[in-house]
Design an enzyme around this catalytic site. Structure first.
Site, PDB file in Angstrom:
ATOM      1  N   THR A   1       0.825  -1.216   0.000  1.00 53.84           N
ATOM      2  CA  THR A   1       0.000   0.000   0.000  1.00 53.84           C
ATOM      3  C   THR A   1       0.856   1.262   0.000  1.00 53.84           C
ATOM      4  O   THR A   1       1.977   1.259   0.523  1.00 53.84           O
ATOM      5  CB  THR A   1      -0.926  -0.001   1.236  1.00 53.84           C
ATOM      6  OG1 THR A   1      -1.503   1.288   1.405  1.00 53.84           O
ATOM      7  CG2 THR A   1      -0.162  -0.331   2.519  1.00 53.84           C
ATOM      8  N   ASP A   2       0.289   2.337  -0.528  1.00 53.81           N
ATOM      9  CA  ASP A   2       0.999   3.633  -0.492  1.00 53.81           C
ATOM     10  C   ASP A   2       1.190   4.129   0.944  1.00 53.81           C
ATOM     11  O   ASP A   2       2.016   5.013   1.193  1.00 53.81           O
ATOM     12  CB  ASP A   2       0.267   4.694  -1.328  1.00 53.81           C
ATOM     13  CG  ASP A   2      -1.157   5.005  -0.880  1.00 53.81           C
ATOM     14  OD1 ASP A   2      -1.640   4.411   0.109  1.00 53.81           O
ATOM     15  OD2 ASP A   2      -1.798   5.862  -1.528  1.00 53.81           O
ATOM     16  N   GLU A   3       0.419   3.553   1.890  1.00 56.09           N
ATOM     17  CA  GLU A   3       0.521   4.027   3.273  1.00 56.09           C
ATOM     18  C   GLU A   3       1.878   3.728   3.893  1.00 56.09           C
ATOM     19  O   GLU A   3       2.230   4.328   4.914  1.00 56.09           O
ATOM     20  CB  GLU A   3      -0.599   3.419   4.127  1.00 56.09           C
ATOM     21  CG  GLU A   3      -1.966   3.821   3.639  1.00 56.09           C
ATOM     22  CD  GLU A   3      -3.051   3.748   4.698  1.00 56.09           C
ATOM     23  OE1 GLU A   3      -2.733   3.545   5.871  1.00 56.09           O
ATOM     24  OE2 GLU A   3      -4.227   3.893   4.313  1.00 56.09           O
TER      25      GLU A   3
ATOM     26  N   TYR B   1      -1.640  -0.392  11.146  1.00 54.19           N
ATOM     27  CA  TYR B   1      -1.896  -1.050   9.850  1.00 54.19           C
ATOM     28  C   TYR B   1      -0.722  -0.866   8.900  1.00 54.19           C
ATOM     29  O   TYR B   1      -0.161  -1.839   8.373  1.00 54.19           O
ATOM     30  CB  TYR B   1      -3.178  -0.500   9.212  1.00 54.19           C
ATOM     31  CG  TYR B   1      -3.283  -0.800   7.725  1.00 54.19           C
ATOM     32  CD1 TYR B   1      -3.468  -2.101   7.270  1.00 54.19           C
ATOM     33  CD2 TYR B   1      -3.173   0.221   6.768  1.00 54.19           C
ATOM     34  CE1 TYR B   1      -3.544  -2.385   5.907  1.00 54.19           C
ATOM     35  CE2 TYR B   1      -3.247  -0.058   5.409  1.00 54.19           C
ATOM     36  CZ  TYR B   1      -3.432  -1.360   4.985  1.00 54.19           C
ATOM     37  OH  TYR B   1      -3.492  -1.643   3.642  1.00 54.19           O
TER      38      TYR B   1
ATOM     39  N   LYS C   1       1.932  -3.591   7.331  1.00 50.68           N
ATOM     40  CA  LYS C   1       2.079  -3.803   5.883  1.00 50.68           C
ATOM     41  C   LYS C   1       3.534  -3.591   5.462  1.00 50.68           C
ATOM     42  O   LYS C   1       4.057  -4.323   4.609  1.00 50.68           O
ATOM     43  CB  LYS C   1       1.165  -2.847   5.100  1.00 50.68           C
ATOM     44  CG  LYS C   1      -0.313  -3.156   5.190  1.00 50.68           C
ATOM     45  CD  LYS C   1      -0.686  -4.518   4.611  1.00 50.68           C
ATOM     46  CE  LYS C   1      -0.541  -4.584   3.104  1.00 50.68           C
ATOM     47  NZ  LYS C   1      -1.005  -5.899   2.581  1.00 50.68           N
TER      48      LYS C   1
HETATM   49  P1  NAD Z   1     -10.360  -6.491   2.536  1.00 43.99           P
HETATM   50  O1  NAD Z   1     -10.282  -6.212   3.993  1.00 43.99           O
HETATM   51  O2  NAD Z   1     -11.580  -6.150   1.777  1.00 43.99           O
HETATM   52  O3  NAD Z   1     -10.093  -8.037   2.283  1.00 43.99           O
HETATM   53  C1  NAD Z   1      -9.134  -8.782   2.987  1.00 43.99           C
HETATM   54  C2  NAD Z   1      -9.453 -10.251   2.789  1.00 43.99           C
HETATM   55  O4  NAD Z   1      -8.434 -11.014   3.451  1.00 43.99           O
HETATM   56  C3  NAD Z   1     -10.792 -10.675   3.396  1.00 43.99           C
HETATM   57  O5  NAD Z   1     -11.488 -11.502   2.493  1.00 43.99           O
HETATM   58  C4  NAD Z   1     -10.392 -11.448   4.642  1.00 43.99           C
HETATM   59  O6  NAD Z   1     -11.320 -12.442   5.000  1.00 43.99           O
HETATM   60  C5  NAD Z   1      -9.062 -12.035   4.206  1.00 43.99           C
HETATM   61  N1  NAD Z   1      -8.181 -12.348   5.338  1.00 43.99           N
HETATM   62  C6  NAD Z   1      -7.883 -11.571   6.409  1.00 43.99           C
HETATM   63  N2  NAD Z   1      -7.040 -12.214   7.230  1.00 43.99           N
HETATM   64  C7  NAD Z   1      -6.782 -13.416   6.651  1.00 43.99           C
HETATM   65  C8  NAD Z   1      -5.972 -14.511   7.020  1.00 43.99           C
HETATM   66  N3  NAD Z   1      -5.246 -14.509   8.145  1.00 43.99           N
HETATM   67  N4  NAD Z   1      -5.937 -15.580   6.209  1.00 43.99           N
HETATM   68  C9  NAD Z   1      -6.663 -15.587   5.064  1.00 43.99           C
HETATM   69  N5  NAD Z   1      -7.448 -14.588   4.668  1.00 43.99           N
HETATM   70  C10 NAD Z   1      -7.508 -13.505   5.462  1.00 43.99           C
HETATM   71  O7  NAD Z   1      -9.071  -5.796   1.918  1.00 43.99           O
HETATM   72  P2  NAD Z   1      -8.867  -5.112   0.488  1.00 43.99           P
HETATM   73  O8  NAD Z   1      -9.287  -3.691   0.564  1.00 43.99           O
HETATM   74  O9  NAD Z   1      -9.431  -6.004  -0.557  1.00 43.99           O
HETATM   75  O10 NAD Z   1      -7.281  -5.128   0.417  1.00 43.99           O
HETATM   76  C11 NAD Z   1      -6.603  -6.236  -0.164  1.00 43.99           C
HETATM   77  C12 NAD Z   1      -5.117  -6.008  -0.063  1.00 43.99           C
HETATM   78  O11 NAD Z   1      -4.777  -4.796  -0.737  1.00 43.99           O
HETATM   79  C13 NAD Z   1      -4.615  -5.824   1.362  1.00 43.99           C
HETATM   80  O12 NAD Z   1      -3.369  -6.460   1.474  1.00 43.99           O
HETATM   81  C14 NAD Z   1      -4.453  -4.322   1.527  1.00 43.99           C
HETATM   82  O13 NAD Z   1      -3.441  -4.017   2.464  1.00 43.99           O
HETATM   83  C15 NAD Z   1      -4.063  -3.928   0.127  1.00 43.99           C
HETATM   84  N6  NAD Z   1      -4.430  -2.561  -0.293  1.00 43.99           N
HETATM   85  C16 NAD Z   1      -5.726  -2.120  -0.153  1.00 43.99           C
HETATM   86  C17 NAD Z   1      -6.066  -0.858  -0.620  1.00 43.99           C
HETATM   87  C18 NAD Z   1      -7.459  -0.312  -0.482  1.00 43.99           C
HETATM   88  O14 NAD Z   1      -7.652   0.912  -0.683  1.00 43.99           O
HETATM   89  N7  NAD Z   1      -8.472  -1.122  -0.172  1.00 43.99           N
HETATM   90  C19 NAD Z   1      -5.084  -0.039  -1.229  1.00 43.99           C
HETATM   91  C20 NAD Z   1      -3.771  -0.524  -1.329  1.00 43.99           C
HETATM   92  C21 NAD Z   1      -3.465  -1.803  -0.888  1.00 43.99           C
HETATM   93  O1  DAU Z   2      -4.042   4.307   0.723  1.00 45.36           O
HETATM   94  C1  DAU Z   2      -4.295   2.939   0.636  1.00 45.36           C
HETATM   95  C2  DAU Z   2      -5.123   2.520   1.820  1.00 45.36           C
HETATM   96  O2  DAU Z   2      -6.418   3.086   1.623  1.00 45.36           O
HETATM   97  C3  DAU Z   2      -5.211   1.019   2.000  1.00 45.36           C
HETATM   98  O3  DAU Z   2      -3.948   0.497   2.257  1.00 45.36           O
HETATM   99  C4  DAU Z   2      -6.181   0.663   3.132  1.00 45.36           C
HETATM  100  O4  DAU Z   2      -6.346  -0.733   3.198  1.00 45.36           O
HETATM  101  C5  DAU Z   2      -7.513   1.325   2.853  1.00 45.36           C
HETATM  102  O5  DAU Z   2      -8.401   1.095   3.921  1.00 45.36           O
HETATM  103  C6  DAU Z   2      -7.350   2.823   2.633  1.00 45.36           C
HETATM  104  O6  DAU Z   2      -6.939   3.488   3.860  1.00 45.36           O
HETATM  105  P1  DAU Z   2      -7.533   4.892   4.316  1.00 45.36           P
HETATM  106  O7  DAU Z   2      -7.363   5.002   5.771  1.00 45.36           O
HETATM  107  O8  DAU Z   2      -7.026   5.996   3.454  1.00 45.36           O
HETATM  108  O9  DAU Z   2      -9.067   4.654   3.894  1.00 45.36           O
HETATM  109  P2  DAU Z   2     -10.442   4.991   4.647  1.00 45.36           P
HETATM  110  O10 DAU Z   2     -11.541   4.715   3.694  1.00 45.36           O
HETATM  111  O11 DAU Z   2     -10.505   4.388   5.998  1.00 45.36           O
HETATM  112  O12 DAU Z   2     -10.322   6.581   4.844  1.00 45.36           O
HETATM  113  C7  DAU Z   2     -10.174   7.442   3.732  1.00 45.36           C
HETATM  114  C8  DAU Z   2     -10.114   8.868   4.271  1.00 45.36           C
HETATM  115  O13 DAU Z   2     -11.401   9.209   4.806  1.00 45.36           O
HETATM  116  C9  DAU Z   2      -9.123   9.058   5.403  1.00 45.36           C
HETATM  117  O14 DAU Z   2      -8.546  10.354   5.308  1.00 45.36           O
HETATM  118  C10 DAU Z   2      -9.984   8.962   6.663  1.00 45.36           C
HETATM  119  C11 DAU Z   2     -11.314   9.550   6.207  1.00 45.36           C
HETATM  120  N1  DAU Z   2     -12.496   8.993   6.873  1.00 45.36           N
HETATM  121  C12 DAU Z   2     -12.661   7.646   6.882  1.00 45.36           C
HETATM  122  C13 DAU Z   2     -13.749   7.083   7.521  1.00 45.36           C
HETATM  123  C14 DAU Z   2     -13.928   5.576   7.544  1.00 45.36           C
HETATM  124  C15 DAU Z   2     -13.442   9.848   7.465  1.00 45.36           C
HETATM  125  O15 DAU Z   2     -13.292  11.080   7.414  1.00 45.36           O
HETATM  126  N2  DAU Z   2     -14.507   9.279   8.082  1.00 45.36           N
HETATM  127  C16 DAU Z   2     -14.697   7.932   8.171  1.00 45.36           C
HETATM  128  O16 DAU Z   2     -15.695   7.485   8.784  1.00 45.36           O
END
Ligand code: NAD
Ligand code: DAU
Length: 362
Positions: free
Chosen positions: A145-147, A169, A173
């Site tokens: 992730t970019d985080e 988190y 990662k």
């Molecule tokens: P998500 O939370 O929707 O899905 C995660 C999945 O992993 C779920 O199906 C969960 O059941 C499974 N899981 C959790 N723990 C597990 C374990 N111990 N064994 C097997 N399965 C397990 O997450 P997402 O948003 O689809 O993200 C997927 C990947 O992409 C993650 O690695 C996350 O860090 C990365 N990522 C997400 C974002 C985003 O904005 N959502 C951005 C950049 C990177």
């Molecule tokens: O940048 C990549 C990441 O993006 C991934 O690695 C993470 O898995 C994914 O959850 C996401 O992280 P963020 O923390 O950026 O996403 P989130 O949707 O939780 O929040 C987006 C922005 O909105 C952040 O600045 C926090 C704000 N926010 C979020 C929630 C849930 C609010 O203001 N109110 C809220 O209730």
């Protein structure tokens, strides 16, 4: 079957019942090129078999999907699955920053120790390859992730920049991907890493900003905006993120890391304004609530390295957001059943006091 054969015909997709992993699985199987996919997913609160319903509805695709409910931290489950495949794509993670602040431990287990278990299984297969017991060692793709770059006040992060994660988190990662890289350096494992930006689209769990605000707004419920709402994120449509991961799997150079940017930087206020407009709902639903501790102000990445590998995103942000809003309007059973379960406790814990102390969001 199509003419263009993929490099890997048998894939293990971890976390394939989650948001991005399930999109990857749906898109790979929909290519109808014969690829066989095994999904391992623990089905945590974030995992949902219904995310794979479109695959199960098509007998040809369903026949190429094997679903295993299991934990990536369990070597007895993971070992035999890795033995059967040519590549492992690790989506499995605890993925929500707010939950990592409430309870970090599960993040260390899955996002660090789980990665270690997968890497060890790949290393065993590499040893089998060296003994002539399998054709090639598996490729391992770590979805990061970019985080991991931390908050980027100005400019854009490049792949070789220092990692400065700031939440449990993002620290977990970073640990997972550094471990993956170490297996390339130390053991010569075939490892590639992607760092994606904020992803949005259908099947996104309603705990995250866009789906939370869309589903609350549909029900005329309050929208809890953290702090001043001027934090900036770079939004990437889910099928572009999944496609970029597939592209790196096929084309990425072993040992390399690739940023996957959306190139759609917006403040949270901008995003909320657009989605309220699309839903025809008023700004008065938005409440300013206590900020997320350690809240990263901005993420932004340069993704020219991925572009030079031949990848281009397809979805413009406003079109993608409109399609997403429409999906949540059309698929209310999907998110209402999620919001009916464990969700209630989480929502109270995360937002109860915040909303009670909220003010006008201006
Ligand atoms: P998500 O939370 O929707 O899905 C995660 C999945 O992993 C779920 O199906 C969960 O059941 C499974 N899981 C959790 N723990 C597990 C374990 N111990 N064994 C097997 N399965 C397990 O997450 P997402 O948003 O689809 O993200 C997927 C990947 O992409 C993650 O690695 C996350 O860090 C990365 N990522 C997400 C974002 C985003 O904005 N959502 C951005 C950049 C990177
Ligand atoms: O940048 C990549 C990441 O993006 C991934 O690695 C993470 O898995 C994914 O959850 C996401 O992280 P963020 O923390 O950026 O996403 P989130 O949707 O939780 O929040 C987006 C922005 O909105 C952040 O600045 C926090 C704000 N926010 C979020 C929630 C849930 C609010 O203001 N109110 C809220 O209730």
């Amino acid at each position: 079957m199509t003419d263009a054969q993929p490099r890997f015909a048998r894939l293990l997709v971890t976390g394939g019942a989650g948001f991005i992993g399930s999109c990857f699985v749906r898109d790979v199987l929909a290519r109808k090129d014969g690829t066989l996919v095994t999904v391992i997913d623990k089905l945590t609160y974030a995992g949902n078999r219904a995310n794979l319903a479109p695959v199960e509805a098509d007998p040809e695709q369903a026949a190429r999907l094997r679903f295993v409910e299991g934990d990536i931290s369990d070597p007895t489950v993971v070992g035999p699955l890795v033995r059967d495949v040519e590549a492992v794509i690790n989506f499995a993670a605890e993925s929500h920053v707010d939950r990592s602040i409430l309870d970090p431990e599960a993040f260390l287990r899955t996002d660090v120790l789980g990665v270690h278990v997968l890497l060890e299984a790949c290393r065993s297969e590499q040893e089998r390859n060296a003994r002539g017991e399998r054709a090639a060692a598996p490729r391992f793709l770590q979805v990061s992730t970019d985080e991991v770059y931390g908050s980027v006040e100005t400019g854009e992060s490049h792949e070789n920049d220092r990692l400065e994660p700031r939440s449990p988190y993002s620290s977990a990662k970073a640990g997972g991907e550094l471990l993956a890289r170490s297996y390339f350096v130390t053991y010569g494992l075939d490892v590639v890493i992607t760092r994606g930006s904020n992803t949005y689209g259908p099947y996104h769990h309603p705990e995250k900003l866009i789906p939370l605000f869309v589903t609350n707004a549909i029900d005329d419920k309050q929208l809890p905006l953290y702090g001043d709402g001027l934090q900036r994120r770079d939004w990437l449509y889910v099928s572009d993120h999944a496609g970029a991961i597939g592209h790196v799997l096929e084309q990425g150079v072993s040992g390399e890391t690739y940023n996957v940017a959306g190139n759609n930087e917006r403040t949270n206020r901008d995003v909320v304004t657009t989605l309220l407009h699309q839903l025809d709902k008023p700004w008065t639903l938005v409440r300013r609530v206590e900020d997320r501790p350690g809240h990263d102000r901005r993420y932004a990445m340069d993704s020219s390295k991925l572009a030079s590998l031949g990848w281009t995103n397809k979805m413009p942000f406003e079109t993608g957001l409109a399609a997403t809003v429409d999906w949540y309007l059309q698929n209310q059973d999907w998110w209402r059943s999620i919001k009916a379960g464990e969700w209630q406790d989480y929502y109270e814990r995360q937002y109860g006091a915040r909303l009670a102390g909220s003010t006008d969001a201006g």
